[in-house]
Design an enzyme around this catalytic site. Structure first.
Site, PDB file in Angstrom:
ATOM      1  N   CYS A   2     -10.390 -38.151  -9.153  1.00 34.39           N
ATOM      2  CA  CYS A   2     -11.537 -38.939  -9.604  1.00 34.39           C
ATOM      3  C   CYS A   2     -11.650 -38.813 -11.123  1.00 34.39           C
ATOM      4  CB  CYS A   2     -12.807 -38.388  -8.958  1.00 34.39           C
ATOM      5  SG  CYS A   2     -12.705 -38.326  -7.171  1.00 34.39           S
ATOM      6  N   ARG A  27      -5.950 -43.624 -13.815  1.00 33.70           N
ATOM      7  CA  ARG A  27      -5.837 -42.524 -12.854  1.00 33.70           C
ATOM      8  C   ARG A  27      -5.882 -43.024 -11.418  1.00 33.70           C
ATOM      9  NH1 ARG A  27      -7.994 -37.524 -15.175  1.00 33.70           N
ATOM     10  NH2 ARG A  27      -9.015 -36.992 -13.231  1.00 33.70           N
ATOM     11  N   TRP A  74     -11.459 -41.390  -6.384  1.00 28.70           N
ATOM     12  CA  TRP A  74     -10.177 -41.424  -5.675  1.00 28.70           C
ATOM     13  C   TRP A  74     -10.470 -40.720  -4.360  1.00 28.70           C
ATOM     14  CZ3 TRP A  74      -5.168 -43.075  -5.821  1.00 28.70           C
ATOM     15  CH2 TRP A  74      -4.232 -42.367  -5.081  1.00 28.70           C
ATOM     16  N   ASN A 100     -15.457 -34.215  -9.167  1.00 29.28           N
ATOM     17  CA  ASN A 100     -14.016 -34.408  -8.993  1.00 29.28           C
ATOM     18  C   ASN A 100     -13.482 -33.107  -8.408  1.00 29.28           C
ATOM     19  OD1 ASN A 100     -11.346 -35.146  -9.079  1.00 29.28           O
ATOM     20  ND2 ASN A 100     -11.088 -34.693 -11.258  1.00 29.28           N
ATOM     21  N   GLY A 101     -12.835 -33.203  -7.239  1.00 33.99           N
ATOM     22  CA  GLY A 101     -12.277 -31.994  -6.611  1.00 33.99           C
ATOM     23  C   GLY A 101     -12.456 -32.061  -5.109  1.00 33.99           C
ATOM     24  N   GLU A 482      17.568 -37.798  -2.051  1.00 35.13           N
ATOM     25  CA  GLU A 482      16.443 -38.041  -2.961  1.00 35.13           C
ATOM     26  C   GLU A 482      16.878 -37.906  -4.415  1.00 35.13           C
ATOM     27  OE1 GLU A 482      13.754 -39.338  -3.203  1.00 35.13           O
ATOM     28  OE2 GLU A 482      12.761 -38.465  -4.936  1.00 35.13           O
ATOM     29  N   LYS A 486      16.573 -40.865  -7.221  1.00 35.13           N
ATOM     30  CA  LYS A 486      15.896 -40.723  -8.525  1.00 35.13           C
ATOM     31  C   LYS A 486      16.797 -41.224  -9.645  1.00 35.13           C
ATOM     32  CE  LYS A 486      12.274 -40.297  -7.769  1.00 35.13           C
ATOM     33  NZ  LYS A 486      12.325 -40.583  -6.423  1.00 35.13           N
ATOM     34  N   GLU A 489      17.267 -45.141  -9.438  1.00 32.97           N
ATOM     35  CA  GLU A 489      16.138 -46.057  -9.646  1.00 32.97           C
ATOM     36  C   GLU A 489      15.581 -46.002 -11.066  1.00 32.97           C
ATOM     37  OE1 GLU A 489      12.623 -45.453  -7.315  1.00 32.97           O
ATOM     38  OE2 GLU A 489      12.914 -43.313  -7.220  1.00 32.97           O
ATOM     39  N   HIS A 505      35.923 -36.716   4.715  1.00 27.80           N
ATOM     40  CA  HIS A 505      36.171 -37.871   5.617  1.00 27.80           C
ATOM     41  C   HIS A 505      36.169 -39.171   4.840  1.00 27.80           C
ATOM     42  CE1 HIS A 505      35.819 -35.182   9.035  1.00 27.80           C
ATOM     43  NE2 HIS A 505      34.790 -34.635   8.419  1.00 27.80           N
ATOM     44  N   LYS A 604       5.802 -50.245  -7.347  1.00 26.19           N
ATOM     45  CA  LYS A 604       5.337 -48.939  -6.883  1.00 26.19           C
ATOM     46  C   LYS A 604       5.105 -48.945  -5.374  1.00 26.19           C
ATOM     47  CE  LYS A 604       4.073 -44.723  -6.967  1.00 26.19           C
ATOM     48  NZ  LYS A 604       5.155 -43.712  -7.031  1.00 26.19           N
TER      49      LYS A 604
END
Ligand code: AGP
Length: 609
Positions: A2, A27, A74, A100-101, A482, A486, A489, A505, A604
């Site tokens: 937040c 944010r 958020w 916020n938290g 992964e 990274k 992309e 193989h 995104k």
């Protein structure tokens, strides 16, 4: 996360607060609100949706005053709707608060406050604080806030105003950031610097367990024992854009460095006392469902799918469950056998990925319960799942997923511990052992982030490479996928993740003296076999970059470069091992002049097929 903005001084508080909230938009949020002391009374304006909607409401019905608080929410606890948006007030409406938290013990506090006659207007953990302040209020707002936050467990950054103390703002923080901007006869409060840079660059950062009273006449800061605390102001030299990225070059790098805190958030409030288990709060998935299920399908896309693959290794290692992982775009068009005792799990940062949402709906049409691991609270997948484990990683702005991935892995470990415990397939001692190491990971992630300079130097050797293999085994095979993603992309350099045992193989035919091979070779059951795979690649001239465990002397003989990481349990090692891979991709992309936060052709959240 937040966003908080507060102001006391001679300016138009509504204007200062709204502009500050707009500066915090990056944010991410789902609702917003302000409260001012207007004519001696607290007036609140708040609504779900974008700030522009709130601004339009305030343009129609402006608030007047020189002291106020504002918030962009958020969502973590409670839907992203108007009643759950901040500011929250006490029963009388004479105290208003923004937070916020995450208040971990909010449910027990809520029950106690309800029994004392308090009435709630939201489902949030934050509103608890407003009623606690009301409970303790006896004329001194700071003292009431001090007592209230002393009852709360978890993380908070708060700003509070009261009609009966019309000239002051009280702020407090623990584990959530809060910065105070100092003007002439005025003070600005914010979660982050961009909100106040327009007015001042002289700031102090409140520390954990500190509380402050701000008035036009001055500022006084105390610890929770009411001992005065002195802070030396610092001067912010950043531009506004730099401030939004916390001083980092890109959101992606900022989010890579946010991983220790993001990981703390995914564990927060979910570890039982004594590390004796986990509490995931998945009320709608009965323990009987967990006991009776025979198979789990884990379905997701991209990075989230690689996290899901890591989840398969975890679940099959600790339980007798059969686990199948598939890409959402394939799963939704197969005819998977979703029997009565099948559970479908989706993993998703955005909660809006079209293929994953379609897979969820198909599973539910077939009568199969769905549990999801989601970062964005209130997203479609969040709302349509039967059970949800939120990752609480905060908004992830960079297109390339980093902190969401490690938070997803953390959530999958928690889910594994939950399933293993409910099905009686994990000994209590084993559960305690895994939890103890899980709780040690944030500090180990902080340690491994110190390899950035070494990784940047290695990237300078390889950024012109034509292609790369990323090799891993077992728990680190999905991590290799992964790492390759990274690199692809954000640097557009071709890379392929592969199970190390598969090289002979066919793929090993590609390796020559220019071919980059990144190998995940930290200590574990697969270590010796990984060493063999590395030797196979090295014997053919491959240029080896190895991720190894601190103190391992073998790797320097077979790898051109070795990046050492702290030792952890093998099943948790992907969480640590991925950090240098993120930094490696980052620095290669940087050297190749790529737009790291917004790579070409990517979005995104892929909300279309
Ligand atoms: C990862 O870096 C990519 N941005 C992409 O693969 C992403 O993980 C995928 O699109 C899934 O998104 P989701 O987690 O929001 O569902």
């Amino acid at each position: 996360m937040c966003g908080i903005v507060a102001y006391v001084g001679d300016r138009d508080a509504q204007e200062v607060i709204l502009k500050g909230l707009f500066r915090l938009e990056y944010r991410g949020y789902d609702s917003a609100g302000v409260a001012l002391i207007d004519g001696g009374k607290i007036s609140v304006r708040k609504k779900e949706g974008k700030l522009s909607g709130l601004a339009a409401m305030l343009a129609r019905e402006p608030l007047k005053g020189h002291i106020g608080i504002g918030h962009t929410r958020w969502a973590t606890h409670g839907e992203p709707d108007t009643p759950n948006s901040h500011p929250h007030t006490d029963c009388s409406g004479r105290i208003a608060l923004v937070h916020n938290g995450i208040i971990e013990n909010y449910l027990e506090l809520r029950v106690a406050l309800l029994e004392e006659g308090h009435r709630f207007s939201s489902q949030t953990d934050s509103e608890i604080l407003a009623h606690l302040i009301e409970k303790y209020y006896a004329g001194d707002l700071l003292e009431a806030v001090r007592k209230a936050v002393s009852d709360a467990e978890g993380a908070y950054a708060i700003a509070v105003i009261s009609e009966r103390n019309p000239d002051e703002i009280v702020v407090a923080r623990k584990s959530s950031p809060l910065v105070i901007g100092m003007g002439e006869g005025e003070y600005f409060v914010a979660s982050d610097v961009p909100a106040l840079l327009e007015y001042t660059n002289r700031v102090i950062y409140l520390n954990d367990n500190e509380i402050a009273r701000l008035t036009r006449g001055g500022m006084s800061i105390y610890d929770l024992g009411m001992r005065r605390v002195e802070h030396t102001p610092s001067t912010i030299e950043w531009t506004l854009e730099q401030a939004e990225k916390g001083g980092y070059e890109t959101f992606m790098l900022k989010e890579i460095y946010e991983q220790p805190d993001a990981f703390r958030n995914v564990l927060r409030g979910r570890i039982l006392p004594g590390n004796n288990g986990v509490n995931l709060g998945m009320e709608k998935i009965a323990e009987e469902t967990i006991r009776s299920m025979e198979k789990i399908f884990i379905v997701s896309c991209g990075t989230a799918c690689y996290a899901g693959m890591g989840g398969r290794y975890l679940l099959e290692y600790h339980t007798d469950l059969s686990v199948e992982v598939d890409y959402s775009s394939e799963f939704r068009y197969r005819n998977p056998k979703l029997g009565r005792n099948t559970l479908v799990m989706t993993v998703t940062q955005s909660g809006e990925t079209a293929d994953t949402l379609a897979s969820l709906r198909m599973a539910k049409e077939k009568g199969c319960p769905v549990v999801s691991i989601v970062n964005v609270v209130g997203s479609t997948i969040d709302r349509e799942s039967d059970g949800v484990i939120h990752t609480y990683a905060g908004p992830e702005i960079g297109v390339a997923s980093t902190k969401a991935y490690t938070a997803q892995l953390g959530a999958l470990v928690l889910f594994t511990l939950y399933v293993g415990s409910v099905r009686g397939q994990m000994e209590e001692e084993e559960i305690r052992r895994v939890i103890a190491e899980l709780c040690a990971l944030p500090e180990k992630i902080e340690r491994v982030l110190r390899v950035e300079a070494q990784v940047a130097a290695i990237a300078r050797k390889y950024y012109r490479a034509k292609s790369a293999f990323y090799l891993g085994r077992g728990f680190n095979y999905p991590n290799a996928l992964e790492g390759a993603l990274k690199l692809k992309e954000i640097s557009y350099l071709h890379a392929e993740g592969y199970p190390a045992g598969e090289m002979k193989h066919g793929p090993i035919a590609l390796i020559d003296k220019e071919f980059l091979v990144v190998c995940l070779c930290t200590k574990g059951e697969k270590y010796d076999k990984m060493i063999s795979s590395i030797r196979e690649a090295e014997a053919r001239g491959g240029r080896i970059v190895a991720i190894g465990t601190e103190g391992d002397r073998n790797l320097k003989d077979i790898a051109e470069d070795v990046i050492f990481v702290p030792e952890t349990l093998e099943e948790l090692s992907p969480i640590i091992n991925v950090i240098p891979l993120q930094l490696f991709a980052y620095h290669i992309a940087r050297l190749r002049g790529c737009d790291i936060d917004k790579p070409r052709n990517l979005a995104k959240s892929v909300t279309v097929e």
